[in-house]
Motif scaffolding. Sequence first.
Motif, PDB file in Angstrom:
ATOM      1  N   VAL A 269      25.820  88.047  13.308  1.00 52.04           N
ATOM      2  CA  VAL A 269      25.873  89.430  12.832  1.00 52.04           C
ATOM      3  C   VAL A 269      26.606  89.511  11.491  1.00 52.04           C
ATOM      4  CG1 VAL A 269      26.793  91.732  13.316  1.00 52.04           C
ATOM      5  CG2 VAL A 269      25.723  90.409  15.146  1.00 52.04           C
ATOM      6  N   LEU A 270      27.713  88.787  11.362  1.00 47.66           N
ATOM      7  CA  LEU A 270      28.466  88.808  10.109  1.00 47.66           C
ATOM      8  C   LEU A 270      27.628  88.325   8.938  1.00 47.66           C
ATOM      9  CD1 LEU A 270      32.048  87.509  11.018  1.00 47.66           C
ATOM     10  CD2 LEU A 270      31.271  89.848  10.750  1.00 47.66           C
ATOM     11  N   HIS A 271      26.851  87.283   9.157  1.00 51.66           N
ATOM     12  CA  HIS A 271      26.029  86.724   8.077  1.00 51.66           C
ATOM     13  C   HIS A 271      24.865  87.629   7.706  1.00 51.66           C
ATOM     14  CE1 HIS A 271      27.601  82.471   9.243  1.00 51.66           C
ATOM     15  NE2 HIS A 271      28.435  83.118   8.438  1.00 51.66           N
ATOM     16  N   ALA A 272      24.569  88.617   8.560  1.00 50.56           N
ATOM     17  CA  ALA A 272      23.414  89.483   8.309  1.00 50.56           C
ATOM     18  C   ALA A 272      23.790  90.811   7.660  1.00 50.56           C
ATOM     19  CB  ALA A 272      22.670  89.751   9.620  1.00 50.56           C
ATOM     20  N   ILE A 273      25.078  91.204   7.717  1.00 52.88           N
ATOM     21  CA  ILE A 273      25.447  92.523   7.203  1.00 52.88           C
ATOM     22  C   ILE A 273      25.744  92.472   5.706  1.00 52.88           C
ATOM     23  CG2 ILE A 273      26.374  93.215   9.449  1.00 52.88           C
ATOM     24  CD1 ILE A 273      29.162  92.793   8.378  1.00 52.88           C
ATOM     25  N   ASP A 274      25.654  93.646   5.078  1.00 59.66           N
ATOM     26  CA  ASP A 274      25.862  93.742   3.631  1.00 59.66           C
ATOM     27  C   ASP A 274      27.317  94.004   3.256  1.00 59.66           C
ATOM     28  OD1 ASP A 274      23.156  93.377   3.142  1.00 59.66           O
ATOM     29  OD2 ASP A 274      22.716  95.519   3.340  1.00 59.66           O
ATOM     30  N   ASP A 275      28.147  94.381   4.217  1.00 65.04           N
ATOM     31  CA  ASP A 275      29.550  94.665   3.934  1.00 65.04           C
ATOM     32  C   ASP A 275      30.386  93.394   4.069  1.00 65.04           C
ATOM     33  OD1 ASP A 275      29.175  97.411   3.512  1.00 65.04           O
ATOM     34  OD2 ASP A 275      29.207  97.799   5.662  1.00 65.04           O
ATOM     35  N   ALA A 276      31.545  93.398   3.412  1.00 67.00           N
ATOM     36  CA  ALA A 276      32.491  92.296   3.573  1.00 67.00           C
ATOM     37  C   ALA A 276      33.140  92.413   4.948  1.00 67.00           C
ATOM     38  CB  ALA A 276      33.550  92.351   2.482  1.00 67.00           C
ATOM     39  N   ALA A 277      33.072  91.349   5.759  1.00 65.18           N
ATOM     40  CA  ALA A 277      33.626  91.383   7.111  1.00 65.18           C
ATOM     41  C   ALA A 277      34.160  90.006   7.472  1.00 65.18           C
ATOM     42  CB  ALA A 277      32.570  91.822   8.117  1.00 65.18           C
TER      43      ALA A 277
ATOM     44  N   ILE B  44      41.152  82.904   8.934  1.00 60.99           N
ATOM     45  CA  ILE B  44      39.806  83.472   8.981  1.00 60.99           C
ATOM     46  C   ILE B  44      38.892  82.482   9.693  1.00 60.99           C
ATOM     47  CG2 ILE B  44      37.859  84.312   7.604  1.00 60.99           C
ATOM     48  CD1 ILE B  44      39.887  84.958   5.384  1.00 60.99           C
ATOM     49  N   VAL B  45      38.336  82.896  10.844  1.00 60.69           N
ATOM     50  CA  VAL B  45      37.483  82.008  11.630  1.00 60.69           C
ATOM     51  C   VAL B  45      36.003  82.311  11.430  1.00 60.69           C
ATOM     52  CG1 VAL B  45      39.258  81.554  13.348  1.00 60.69           C
ATOM     53  CG2 VAL B  45      37.724  83.505  13.664  1.00 60.69           C
ATOM     54  N   ALA B  46      35.685  83.458  10.825  1.00 59.83           N
ATOM     55  CA  ALA B  46      34.296  83.799  10.507  1.00 59.83           C
ATOM     56  C   ALA B  46      34.308  84.822   9.377  1.00 59.83           C
ATOM     57  CB  ALA B  46      33.568  84.349  11.730  1.00 59.83           C
ATOM     58  N   ALA B  47      33.312  84.750   8.485  1.00 57.24           N
ATOM     59  CA  ALA B  47      33.266  85.657   7.338  1.00 57.24           C
ATOM     60  C   ALA B  47      31.825  85.899   6.915  1.00 57.24           C
ATOM     61  CB  ALA B  47      34.070  85.090   6.171  1.00 57.24           C
ATOM     62  N   SER B  48      31.554  87.096   6.434  1.00 54.24           N
ATOM     63  CA  SER B  48      30.227  87.411   5.889  1.00 54.24           C
ATOM     64  C   SER B  48      30.167  86.963   4.431  1.00 54.24           C
ATOM     65  CB  SER B  48      29.954  88.920   5.999  1.00 54.24           C
ATOM     66  OG  SER B  48      30.846  89.642   5.173  1.00 54.24           O
ATOM     67  N   ARG B  49      28.970  86.857   3.896  1.00 54.06           N
ATOM     68  CA  ARG B  49      28.816  86.407   2.504  1.00 54.06           C
ATOM     69  C   ARG B  49      29.470  87.370   1.504  1.00 54.06           C
ATOM     70  NH1 ARG B  49      23.831  85.021   4.789  1.00 54.06           N
ATOM     71  NH2 ARG B  49      23.415  82.769   4.838  1.00 54.06           N
ATOM     72  N   PRO B  50      29.310  88.709   1.674  1.00 53.81           N
ATOM     73  CA  PRO B  50      29.959  89.615   0.709  1.00 53.81           C
ATOM     74  C   PRO B  50      31.478  89.555   0.731  1.00 53.81           C
ATOM     75  CG  PRO B  50      28.194  90.747   1.887  1.00 53.81           C
ATOM     76  CD  PRO B  50      28.406  89.449   2.591  1.00 53.81           C
ATOM     77  N   ALA B  51      32.077  88.890   1.740  1.00 52.67           N
ATOM     78  CA  ALA B  51      33.539  88.796   1.785  1.00 52.67           C
ATOM     79  C   ALA B  51      34.075  87.730   0.836  1.00 52.67           C
ATOM     80  CB  ALA B  51      33.998  88.493   3.208  1.00 52.67           C
ATOM     81  N   VAL B  52      33.230  86.773   0.451  1.00 57.34           N
ATOM     82  CA  VAL B  52      33.675  85.649  -0.373  1.00 57.34           C
ATOM     83  C   VAL B  52      34.213  86.105  -1.731  1.00 57.34           C
ATOM     84  CG1 VAL B  52      32.958  83.505  -1.492  1.00 57.34           C
ATOM     85  CG2 VAL B  52      32.155  84.034   0.823  1.00 57.34           C
TER      86      VAL B  52
ATOM     87  N   GLU C  95      37.364  83.585   2.848  1.00 57.26           N
ATOM     88  CA  GLU C  95      36.452  82.517   3.241  1.00 57.26           C
ATOM     89  C   GLU C  95      36.895  81.899   4.564  1.00 57.26           C
ATOM     90  OE1 GLU C  95      35.098  79.819   0.143  1.00 57.26           O
ATOM     91  OE2 GLU C  95      36.299  80.937  -1.304  1.00 57.26           O
ATOM     92  N   GLU C  96      35.900  81.398   5.315  1.00 53.83           N
ATOM     93  CA  GLU C  96      36.191  80.777   6.602  1.00 53.83           C
ATOM     94  C   GLU C  96      37.128  79.584   6.414  1.00 53.83           C
ATOM     95  OE1 GLU C  96      32.727  79.798   8.833  1.00 53.83           O
ATOM     96  OE2 GLU C  96      31.841  81.794   8.665  1.00 53.83           O
ATOM     97  N   GLY C  97      38.119  79.472   7.336  1.00 50.29           N
ATOM     98  CA  GLY C  97      39.075  78.381   7.282  1.00 50.29           C
ATOM     99  C   GLY C  97      40.299  78.674   6.439  1.00 50.29           C
ATOM    100  N   GLU C  98      40.249  79.749   5.622  1.00 50.53           N
ATOM    101  CA  GLU C  98      41.386  80.104   4.776  1.00 50.53           C
ATOM    102  C   GLU C  98      42.310  81.081   5.509  1.00 50.53           C
ATOM    103  OE1 GLU C  98      41.994  78.749   1.880  1.00 50.53           O
ATOM    104  OE2 GLU C  98      40.122  77.604   1.830  1.00 50.53           O
ATOM    105  N   ILE C  99      43.526  81.192   5.036  1.00 48.92           N
ATOM    106  CA  ILE C  99      44.490  82.144   5.586  1.00 48.92           C
ATOM    107  C   ILE C  99      44.311  83.493   4.900  1.00 48.92           C
ATOM    108  CG2 ILE C  99      46.947  82.682   5.875  1.00 48.92           C
ATOM    109  CD1 ILE C  99      45.974  80.462   7.668  1.00 48.92           C
ATOM    110  N   LEU C 100      44.346  84.571   5.668  1.00 47.35           N
ATOM    111  CA  LEU C 100      44.255  85.916   5.105  1.00 47.35           C
ATOM    112  C   LEU C 100      45.494  86.165   4.249  1.00 47.35           C
ATOM    113  CD1 LEU C 100      42.516  88.526   5.196  1.00 47.35           C
ATOM    114  CD2 LEU C 100      43.994  89.313   7.059  1.00 47.35           C
TER     115      LEU C 100
ATOM    116  N   LEU D 137      37.654  92.605  10.938  1.00 51.30           N
ATOM    117  CA  LEU D 137      37.866  93.502   9.797  1.00 51.30           C
ATOM    118  C   LEU D 137      36.543  93.706   9.079  1.00 51.30           C
ATOM    119  CD1 LEU D 137      41.144  92.065   8.171  1.00 51.30           C
ATOM    120  CD2 LEU D 137      40.955  94.070   9.636  1.00 51.30           C
ATOM    121  N   VAL D 138      36.148  94.955   8.885  1.00 47.74           N
ATOM    122  CA  VAL D 138      34.931  95.289   8.143  1.00 47.74           C
ATOM    123  C   VAL D 138      35.331  96.162   6.959  1.00 47.74           C
ATOM    124  CG1 VAL D 138      32.657  96.365   8.212  1.00 47.74           C
ATOM    125  CG2 VAL D 138      33.523  95.181  10.234  1.00 47.74           C
TER     126      VAL D 138
END
Length: 407
Positions: A50-58, A67-75, A80-85, A136-137
């Motif tokens: 679902v995260l990879h399919a949405i247009d919002d940063a999540a 961060i254990v999962a992230a959408s593309r607009p969040a980059v 990014e996945e694996g990084e600390i918030l 977080l969305v």
Amino acid sequence: MNETQLALVALLAGIFIGGSVAAVIVASLRARDRALAAVSVDVPDGVSSVLHAIDDAAVVVDSSMRIVAASRPAVPFGLEEGEILANDELRQVVRNVRTVDTATTETLRIRKGALPAEPRLVVVRATRISTRLTLLVMRDITENERVEQMRRDFVANTSHELKTPVGAVSLLAEAIESAADDPPQVRVFATRLLAEAGRLSNLTARIMSLSRLQSGDVINAQRDVSVDEVVAGAIEAHALQAEAAGIKITRGGERGLYVRGDPQILSEAVANLISNAIVYSSRDSSVGVGVKAVENVVEVAITDRGIGIAEGDQARVFERFYRADPARARRTGGSGLGLAIVKHAIQLHGGEVALWSRPGRGSTFTIRLPQIAAPDHEAPKQRKKKKKNKKDKGGEATARPTNGDIK
């Protein structure tokens, strides 16, 4: 009770006891699975998809803010996945939702990219999806807020600008009424009333024109537009103004260039720049209009040798109602909308407007528009023109604006 009955009772008791034990074991296993899921840092099935399919940063973060999962607009926000918030405000939102255990919504300003990237206005919604995981969305509302602010500013500025001529018309009407027995005075007030009415009419027309341009739907039928016709029409429209101001308008540069768009809107844009150049030039000076093509871009440069624009004002001269010289604008009836109209008209045609200016040396406004090929019926004429120019090298010189000069 015979042996058969005893055996049957024993069998039933065994089945009951076995079923109860099985039920207890199943319940225990389910409770264990729920407990493991609650403390697990694994993203539930389907969440990553679902995260990879949405247009919002999540993003999904665990209890250690990883961060254990992230959408593309969040980059682009550095998530990014694996990084600390890393963002302190987002970390606080995560802490808040873990404390209240209900979804929360916050509006924050978060920088998109490294410096000097501007902070973006985002709405952040945080939801707990387990005891250790938080979703977080973020929705970027920067442009929506900017448009809304522009609308509020436009309404406020318009109301303020209309107040002056409307008030003047009202006062002059009262003055005419009170001077009814004094014909010379009535004529004086009537002349001033006509001037204020003309100013009000001009301001209203410009406001309507700018509103239509900002709506983005004024070009109903685009066509091939001759730049020569656009420039000639704009110069002709201000010939009397230039003559009255003692200004000479010269036209130079390439001929036979074409762009795509609305000839009336383009002609009005060039005319606005010529009118400004006349107003801000000293008497007995000149205004140059140069045309050239550079890498499939048509450049129309309007150059004056007037008072110039201070560097601090250059970034704002295209704003609505902004006047670099308010005193001169009041004397000439300027509305502060001319350059805003030019900017939106050219942007509507896929182009841009650039400014070069130095106080005391003058200004050059350059319109850049995508060039198109000349229509088929014009091609033979252009070839003949080029041949003639090669034979006759004593023809008209090309006007090229460079640092505010026409050469």
